[in-house]
Every structure is written in C-alpha cells, then in structure tokens.
Design an enzyme around this catalytic site. Structure first.
Site, mmCIF file in Angstrom:
data_model
loop_
_atom_site.group_PDB
_atom_site.id
_atom_site.type_symbol
_atom_site.label_atom_id
_atom_site.label_comp_id
_atom_site.label_asym_id
_atom_site.label_seq_id
_atom_site.Cartn_x
_atom_site.Cartn_y
_atom_site.Cartn_z
ATOM 1 N N ASP A 173 0.803 -1.226 0.000
ATOM 2 C CA ASP A 173 0.000 0.000 0.000
ATOM 3 C C ASP A 173 0.841 1.285 0.000
ATOM 4 O OD1 ASP A 173 -2.010 -1.854 0.367
ATOM 5 O OD2 ASP A 173 -2.949 -0.780 2.045
ATOM 6 N N HIS A 206 3.523 -2.224 3.316
ATOM 7 C CA HIS A 206 3.676 -0.916 2.674
ATOM 8 C C HIS A 206 5.045 -0.813 2.012
ATOM 9 C CE1 HIS A 206 0.654 -0.451 5.860
ATOM 10 N NE2 HIS A 206 0.115 0.483 5.110
HETATM 11 NI NI NI Z 1 -2.617 3.192 3.296
#
Ligand code: NI
Length: 302
Positions: A115, A261
């Site tokens: 992400d 992430h």
């Molecule tokens: Ni996010």
C-alpha cells in the site's frame, strides 16, 4: 528528480512530529501520509535520518534470484498477467459479498499487497525482488504518489502486477461525504489510468475505514469490492525488518491477504527472506483479483 513536495517538506514534517508527540498510536490521517512523503523528499536531509523514516542500509539488501518458483496458472485464466483492460472482478456480486479480508480457495494461495506507493526508491527495489521470484503482487496506490511517479506505475503494470485504488490523498473515507469519497476514488482511478492505462479492479480504504453503506455504493458505482487483509505486520511502526518478516510468516494462511507498505525501507528489506520462506512453505502467489476469482471457480469447504 525534482520533488514538487520538497518546498512543503519541513512544514509537513513539523505537523507530523506534533501529531506523533501526542502519543497517538498512529499519525493523523493527513500527517502520516504527508510525513511519509516529506520524509521521502528529505531523504538527503539530516532532519529525517534520526526518525528512522529512511533506511541508509536499504541498498545493502541484495536480491537473490529464486528460479525454482513458478507463477501459478490460475484455473480459468489463460495468463497470470493482468490484462491491460481487465474485466470486472468476478465473484464480487452483492450476493457473494463485497468485502474480503481472505477467501476460501482450493490451494495454498496467498496475495501479497503493498500500500501507499509508489515510492521512488523502495518500489523499484521491491519490483526487482518480485521479478527475481516470478511473483505477482497487488499494489494499492495513492493518487498523489501515482502523479509523482507515473513511470514506476507503468513498470509495475508491465511486470504483471495488479493495481488497486487506495484513494487520491489517503484520507479516512468513513468520515467523508459521499461526494468527497467520489472525489478520492475517481481522482486515484483517473491518475492510474493516465499513468498506466489500466483501471483498478478493487479498492482498499485507507486505514480500512469504510462503512458498510459506503462499501455498497462504491461497489455499485465503481465495481470495486472492498479489500481488507488477514495479515497486518504493522510495518508502518518500523519494528525492524526481522519482526515484519516474522509477523507475515506467523499470519500467513491459504487464501490470505497480506498487508504491508512498499514505502517503508524495512518492509522491502524483509521481503527476500520472507518471500523465500513462504515459497519454501509451499505458498503460491496470486493477485487479489486472481484470489477472488478462485473463490468463485472452486470454493473450498471451510
Ligand atoms: Ni494506506
């Protein structure tokens, strides 16, 4: 490359530090994203270093090719590579559910999701790691970052990965009006189409925050199922690469969706060992849409 956010860097960084100083478990919605971008723009600045937001040893992590793993051939899909103009994801009609944090599937399949990118340095490093292992993943991109690094988005798509919508500016959508949510989702979708000529198939709300009512109208208007996760290593807290990898391995399961992430150096640092351990455990990597399609094609008994 000139970073257009650079002039804002110190201002945003200060706001982020204030938010962090409150003892909150997470930075505020604006400041966390802004902080990440600011830290990136301040990569060469001493101010950013003590905060651990950049990893000076990042380049020391080498990618070893793992040629034993093969991208799986998914039943009913002629190619594991996402088509340029994908059809709507199957298995996501209202009757079969519009929110997924994992699926029941007929094999040891798992979806890696990354992400908040793209990131100028960490995303290309991750792409090399994935390519060296024939692994296809899903990237939930933020529109503002897409606009900064459209070339990385094109590369991500060209290398067979799937792109998902993670909003334009990473706000907590559950607190926004419908028109504001539309602006966030359309902004990100348009940015992705402009950058790489693909339309996202799924969305992931920032912080997982989207009400049931919102999920339903978002699915009706955009065709997006809401994708959450079954494994969250809390990598944004920077617990260290080894801990991130341990948490992912501890949480991994067939049909699972792993959240992390690719804007954080530690996360990317842990990937070669983590991916190789998952391969050794017999996992096969699929994109989120592939995982959802398998649910429909051959649902497993739970
Ligand atoms: Ni996010």
């Amino acid at each position: 490359m000139e970073n257009p956010l650079h002039p804002l860097g110190h201002q945003v960084l200060s706001a982020a530090l204030e938010a962090n100083g409150t003892g909150s478990a997470s930075l505020s919605r604006m400041s966390r994203r802004g902080f990440i971008l600011a830290a990136g723009s301040l990569a060469g600045c001493a101010v950013a270093q003590p905060l651990g937001m950049t990893n000076p040893n990042a380049e020391s992590v080498r990618t070893q090719a793992n040629t034993a793993y093969r991208t799986p051939v998914i039943p009913g899909q002629s190619t594991p590579v996402a088509p340029v103009t994908p059809p709507p994801a199957t298995g996501t009609s209202p009757s079969s559910g519009i929110t997924f944090s994992r699926v029941q599937c007929p094999g040891k399949y798992i979806a890696m999701t990354y992400d908040d990118g793209p990131h100028s340095q960490h995303t290309p490093r991750l792409l090399e790691m994935l390519k060296a292992r024939n692994i296809k993943a899903t990237f939930y991109l933020v529109g503002t970052a897409v606009n900064l690094y459209p070339g990385i988005v094109r590369r991500t798509v060209a290398e067979g990965h799937e792109i998902g919508n993670h909003s334009q500016t990473h706000r907590l959508l559950s607190k926004l009006s419908d028109d504001e949510v539309r602006k966030e989702l359309t902004g990100c979708q348009d940015a992705i189409i402009r950058a790489a000529n693909v339309k996202p198939r799924t969305m992931r709300p920032p912080y997982g925050g989207l009400t049931q009512r919102q999920r339903e109208w978002v699915h009706a208007e955009y065709g997006y199922p809401t994708i959450l996760w079954s494994v969250d290593p809390l990598d944004w807290k920077h617990p260290g690469a080894a801990v991130i990898g341990q948490r992912i391995l501890a949480g991994a399961s067939a049909g699972g969706i792993v959240l992390s992430h690719d804007i954080h150096g530690q996360t990317v640092d842990c990937m070669p060992a983590t991916l190789d351990a998952l391969i050794a455990q017999g996992y096969q990597f699929v994109t989120v849409s592939q995982l959802l399609a398998m649910k429909t094609a051959a649902p497993a008994k739970s």
